[in-house]
Design a protein around this motif. Structure first.
Motif, PDB file in Angstrom:
ATOM      1  N   ALA A 156       0.840  -1.203   0.000  1.00  0.00           N
ATOM      2  CA  ALA A 156       0.000   0.000   0.000  1.00  0.00           C
ATOM      3  C   ALA A 156       0.879   1.259   0.000  1.00  0.00           C
ATOM      4  O   ALA A 156       0.578   2.236  -0.698  1.00  0.00           O
ATOM      5  N   GLY A 157       1.971   1.208   0.767  1.00  0.00           N
ATOM      6  CA  GLY A 157       2.903   2.350   0.796  1.00  0.00           C
ATOM      7  C   GLY A 157       3.530   2.576  -0.566  1.00  0.00           C
ATOM      8  O   GLY A 157       3.680   3.717  -1.031  1.00  0.00           O
ATOM      9  N   ARG A 158       3.882   1.489  -1.225  1.00  0.00           N
ATOM     10  CA  ARG A 158       4.463   1.550  -2.579  1.00  0.00           C
ATOM     11  C   ARG A 158       3.467   2.185  -3.552  1.00  0.00           C
ATOM     12  O   ARG A 158       3.814   3.076  -4.326  1.00  0.00           O
ATOM     13  N   GLU A 159       2.219   1.723  -3.475  1.00  0.00           N
ATOM     14  CA  GLU A 159       1.209   2.244  -4.406  1.00  0.00           C
ATOM     15  C   GLU A 159       0.918   3.714  -4.146  1.00  0.00           C
ATOM     16  O   GLU A 159       0.812   4.507  -5.081  1.00  0.00           O
ATOM     17  N   ARG A 160       0.791   4.073  -2.853  1.00  0.00           N
ATOM     18  CA  ARG A 160       0.474   5.466  -2.545  1.00  0.00           C
ATOM     19  C   ARG A 160       1.583   6.401  -3.054  1.00  0.00           C
ATOM     20  O   ARG A 160       1.311   7.472  -3.596  1.00  0.00           O
ATOM     21  N   ALA A 161       2.836   5.939  -2.893  1.00  0.00           N
ATOM     22  CA  ALA A 161       3.965   6.791  -3.297  1.00  0.00           C
ATOM     23  C   ALA A 161       4.077   6.916  -4.806  1.00  0.00           C
ATOM     24  O   ALA A 161       4.723   7.837  -5.307  1.00  0.00           O
ATOM     25  N   GLU A 287      -0.794   7.066  16.741  1.00  0.00           N
ATOM     26  CA  GLU A 287      -1.791   7.908  16.058  1.00  0.00           C
ATOM     27  C   GLU A 287      -1.220   8.501  14.756  1.00  0.00           C
ATOM     28  O   GLU A 287      -1.972   8.962  13.901  1.00  0.00           O
ATOM     29  N   LEU A 288       0.106   8.443  14.602  1.00  0.00           N
ATOM     30  CA  LEU A 288       0.716   8.965  13.367  1.00  0.00           C
ATOM     31  C   LEU A 288       0.910   7.870  12.314  1.00  0.00           C
ATOM     32  O   LEU A 288       1.396   8.123  11.217  1.00  0.00           O
ATOM     33  N   ALA A 289       0.534   6.631  12.675  1.00  0.00           N
ATOM     34  CA  ALA A 289       0.807   5.501  11.771  1.00  0.00           C
ATOM     35  C   ALA A 289      -0.279   5.350  10.716  1.00  0.00           C
ATOM     36  O   ALA A 289      -1.438   5.699  10.922  1.00  0.00           O
ATOM     37  N   ASP A 290       0.137   4.790   9.571  1.00  0.00           N
ATOM     38  CA  ASP A 290      -0.829   4.436   8.526  1.00  0.00           C
ATOM     39  C   ASP A 290      -1.355   3.026   8.730  1.00  0.00           C
ATOM     40  O   ASP A 290      -2.436   2.701   8.250  1.00  0.00           O
ATOM     41  N   SER A 291      -0.556   2.200   9.400  1.00  0.00           N
ATOM     42  CA  SER A 291      -1.022   0.839   9.678  1.00  0.00           C
ATOM     43  C   SER A 291      -0.313   0.315  10.920  1.00  0.00           C
ATOM     44  O   SER A 291       0.741   0.832  11.329  1.00  0.00           O
ATOM     45  N   TYR A 292      -0.920  -0.709  11.495  1.00  0.00           N
ATOM     46  CA  TYR A 292      -0.440  -1.254  12.767  1.00  0.00           C
ATOM     47  C   TYR A 292      -0.849  -2.719  12.817  1.00  0.00           C
ATOM     48  O   TYR A 292      -1.936  -3.077  12.333  1.00  0.00           O
ATOM     49  N   ASP A 307      -3.374 -12.642  13.198  1.00  0.00           N
ATOM     50  CA  ASP A 307      -2.698 -11.344  13.287  1.00  0.00           C
ATOM     51  C   ASP A 307      -3.747 -10.264  13.021  1.00  0.00           C
ATOM     52  O   ASP A 307      -4.479 -10.344  12.029  1.00  0.00           O
ATOM     53  N   CYS A 308      -3.850  -9.284  13.907  1.00  0.00           N
ATOM     54  CA  CYS A 308      -4.810  -8.194  13.707  1.00  0.00           C
ATOM     55  C   CYS A 308      -4.080  -7.008  13.073  1.00  0.00           C
ATOM     56  O   CYS A 308      -3.071  -6.539  13.601  1.00  0.00           O
ATOM     57  N   PHE A 309      -4.622  -6.542  11.967  1.00  0.00           N
ATOM     58  CA  PHE A 309      -3.959  -5.514  11.155  1.00  0.00           C
ATOM     59  C   PHE A 309      -4.964  -4.388  10.900  1.00  0.00           C
ATOM     60  O   PHE A 309      -6.088  -4.652  10.450  1.00  0.00           O
ATOM     61  N   TRP A 310      -4.556  -3.172  11.245  1.00  0.00           N
ATOM     62  CA  TRP A 310      -5.447  -2.026  11.004  1.00  0.00           C
ATOM     63  C   TRP A 310      -4.781  -1.034  10.060  1.00  0.00           C
ATOM     64  O   TRP A 310      -3.552  -0.874  10.091  1.00  0.00           O
ATOM     65  N   VAL A 311      -5.603  -0.363   9.281  1.00  0.00           N
ATOM     66  CA  VAL A 311      -5.102   0.732   8.450  1.00  0.00           C
ATOM     67  C   VAL A 311      -5.909   1.991   8.754  1.00  0.00           C
ATOM     68  O   VAL A 311      -7.067   1.911   9.186  1.00  0.00           O
ATOM     69  N   ALA A 312      -5.268   3.142   8.523  1.00  0.00           N
ATOM     70  CA  ALA A 312      -5.952   4.416   8.743  1.00  0.00           C
ATOM     71  C   ALA A 312      -6.816   4.778   7.537  1.00  0.00           C
ATOM     72  O   ALA A 312      -7.774   5.534   7.661  1.00  0.00           O
ATOM     73  N   ASP A 313      -6.466   4.245   6.361  1.00  0.00           N
ATOM     74  CA  ASP A 313      -7.199   4.574   5.139  1.00  0.00           C
ATOM     75  C   ASP A 313      -7.452   3.271   4.378  1.00  0.00           C
ATOM     76  O   ASP A 313      -6.600   2.807   3.622  1.00  0.00           O
ATOM     77  N   HIS A 314      -8.649   2.711   4.597  1.00  0.00           N
ATOM     78  CA  HIS A 314      -8.883   1.404   3.967  1.00  0.00           C
ATOM     79  C   HIS A 314      -8.956   1.507   2.445  1.00  0.00           C
ATOM     80  O   HIS A 314      -8.692   0.547   1.738  1.00  0.00           O
ATOM     81  N   LYS A 315      -9.250   2.718   1.958  1.00  0.00           N
ATOM     82  CA  LYS A 315      -9.344   2.860   0.489  1.00  0.00           C
ATOM     83  C   LYS A 315      -7.977   2.630  -0.163  1.00  0.00           C
ATOM     84  O   LYS A 315      -7.882   2.030  -1.228  1.00  0.00           O
ATOM     85  N   ALA A 316      -6.916   3.113   0.504  1.00  0.00           N
ATOM     86  CA  ALA A 316      -5.568   2.936  -0.062  1.00  0.00           C
ATOM     87  C   ALA A 316      -5.215   1.451  -0.126  1.00  0.00           C
ATOM     88  O   ALA A 316      -4.642   0.964  -1.110  1.00  0.00           O
TER      89      ALA A 316
END
Ligand SMILES: Cc1ncc(COP(=O)(O)O)c(C=O)c1O
Length: 470
Positions: A156-161, A287-292, A307-316
């Motif tokens: 996701a980081g690769r795609e966003r960038a 709170e500054l993370a994009d995922s955790y 494994d529980c994985f959260w993202v701040a922007d599920h659309k990305a």
């Protein structure tokens, strides 16, 4: 197998598991079989005719059990724990019984909705930011492992960038990811798989406590920018595998925000500690993370895998991983009113993992979970004090939670000898790492039934072996 037979054999299996749990301390913790021994006891080809179920269980006892390393033993102190519990085993069994495949909301709505709901429950339980809630811009999903979580985050980081063009055209070798020298090796694998490339993964130096140096990260990002490269991703760790170091997530987060880099926080084992308010500062800066991510399958009494994985922007995340062939099209998806978790991870198919997690949380309650985590941390701290007060030993790293890294002052060979003697004795199981280039013993307290007497016994056995090792 008829329903009646299933009932009978099922009861026998549950009885077997209950007995196994009762007698687990009678087995050597580390399996003592030699390579090939298990296979040598198995017939060379599959049976032509079906066999009675009782024969299967008998062979589990005779052939399989000697080849088991007893991860659920209270004397297991190796690696990081992979603890389980009775409610989790039963939840997993129910999941097998239902046998659903929850790739889409419509292929089993309860599989999706329970997962979304339980992952929302965990946000306040762990003091995670509200942006990870499904009602916000983010949301959570159960991945098999932290390795898959970091891969999804990196993609996701690769795609966003690259404005979502790498999926179309591939990578051009300019994308750069960052982590500390202590980051789990799963990120290196993710960099290989994601087409970032290992040489484009920058391993940032750490301080004396093995935590990432944010100023070194900032410097490296500037250097890469100046060289025309594209920094895209940072992984910070809350509780590194070697020594449980906690990276300064807040400072790292500020750097990521300044440069618009995807920040993933890997709290695979130690995230569980945040269930207790007194340990919650480990999440400062999340709170500054994009995922955790964190792994209930490590320290939260939940069977592997979870494994529980959260993202701040599920659309990305969805834009990165979504692909819709005709045969998966359905009305619910098209309505936009549902989550299809197939868009949130690598594979298509998925098990009903949320059941076991739901069972664990409901069985223990938040206070029950806190009680056990506190107990583990207290036991590890007590062990660390024993080490500190014995002139022959030294602590090799700070002990923020439940992992103690320590060594005998006699040098690498002595420490290796102590570890091998303990592990071949079968009395306990511990593993090692290298810190500051020195062979270091690790004792991680996190098994569901580990009590003070087990930790005391471990220390007694370590002292005995130390007396004999020269
Ligand atoms: C910090 C950390 N991240 C990731 C992992 C990988 O975990 P998994 O087996 O869930 O991929 C581990 C395993 O010990 C770990 O300690």
């Amino acid at each position: 197998m008829t329903s009646d037979e299933f009932r009978r054999h099922g009861h026998a299996v549950v009885d077997w598991i209950a007995d196994y749990r009762d007698r687990i301390e009678s087995f050597p913790v580390l399996s003592q079989v030699k390579p090939g021994e298990v296979r040598a006891a198995l017939p060379p080809s599959a049976p032509r005719q079906g066999e009675p179920f009782a024969a299967l269980l008998k062979d589990v006892e005779k052939i399989i059990l000697p080849g088991i390393t007893h991860w659920q033993s209270p004397n297991f102190f190796a690696y990081f724990p992979s603890n389980n519990s009775a409610p989790s085993i039963l939840g997993d069994l129910l999941s097998s019984g239902l046998g659903v495949q929850g790739m889409l909301w419509s292929t089993s709505p309860a599989c999706t909705e329970l997962e979304t709901h339980v992952l929302d429950w965990l946000i306040p339980m762990l003091g995670l930011p509200e942006k990870f809630l499904s009602s916000s811009t983010g949301g959570g999903v159960i991945q098999d492992t932290a390795s898959s979580a970091v891969l999804c985050a990196l993609l996701a980081g690769r795609e966003r960038a690259t404005s979502f063009t790498s999926n179309e055209k591939g990578c051009d070798g300019r994308l750069i990811a960052y982590a500390s020298t202590q980051t789990h090796s799963s990120l290196e694998k993710a960099a290989m798989i994601a087409g970032i490339g290992r040489t484009n993964l920058r391993l940032i130096e750490v301080d004396k406590d093995f935590a990432m140096r944010p100023e070194a990260l900032a410097r490296q990002i500037e250097t890469d920018h100046s060289a025309g490269l594209i920094p895209c991703f940072v992984c910070a760790t809350v509780g590194t595998t070697s020594s449980n170091a906690i990276d300064p997530v807040a400072e790292i987060g500020r750097i990521c925000r300044q440069h618009n880099l995807w920040l993933h926080v890997d709290a695979a084992m130690s995230g569980t500690a945040a269930l207790c308010p007194e340990f919650r500062p480990i999440h400062n800066g999340v709170e500054l993370a994009d995922s955790y991510c964190f792994n209930p399958h490590k320290w939260m009494f939940t069977n592997f895998d979870c494994d529980c994985f959260w993202v701040a922007d599920h659309k990305a995340l969805m834009q990165t991983l979504s692909i819709l062939p005709e045969y998966l099209r359905n009305q619910a998806t098209e309505s936009g009113a549902v989550i299809d978790y197939r868009d949130w991870h690598i594979q298509l198919g998925r098990r009903f993992r949320a059941l076991k997690l739901w069972f664990v949380i409901r069985h223990y309650g938040v206070e029950g979970l806190q009680h056990h985590i506190r107990r583990h941390v207290q036991l590890a701290q007590q062990f660390a004090n024993w080490v500190k007060n014995d002139d022959r030993f030294e602590l090799a790293a700070p002990v923020p939670l439940n992992l103690v890294c320590f060594r005998h002052k006699g040098g690498d060979a002595v420490n290796q000898k102590i570890m091998e003697a303990l592990n071949t004795s079968g009395d306990l199981y511990l593993t090692h790492t290298k810190l500051d280039g020195k062979f270091t013993l690790r004792v991680c307290v996190g098994q569901t039934n580990t009590e003070e007497r087990h930790v005391e016994h471990a220390w007694k056995r370590i002292q005995e072996e130390a007396a004999g090792a020269r």
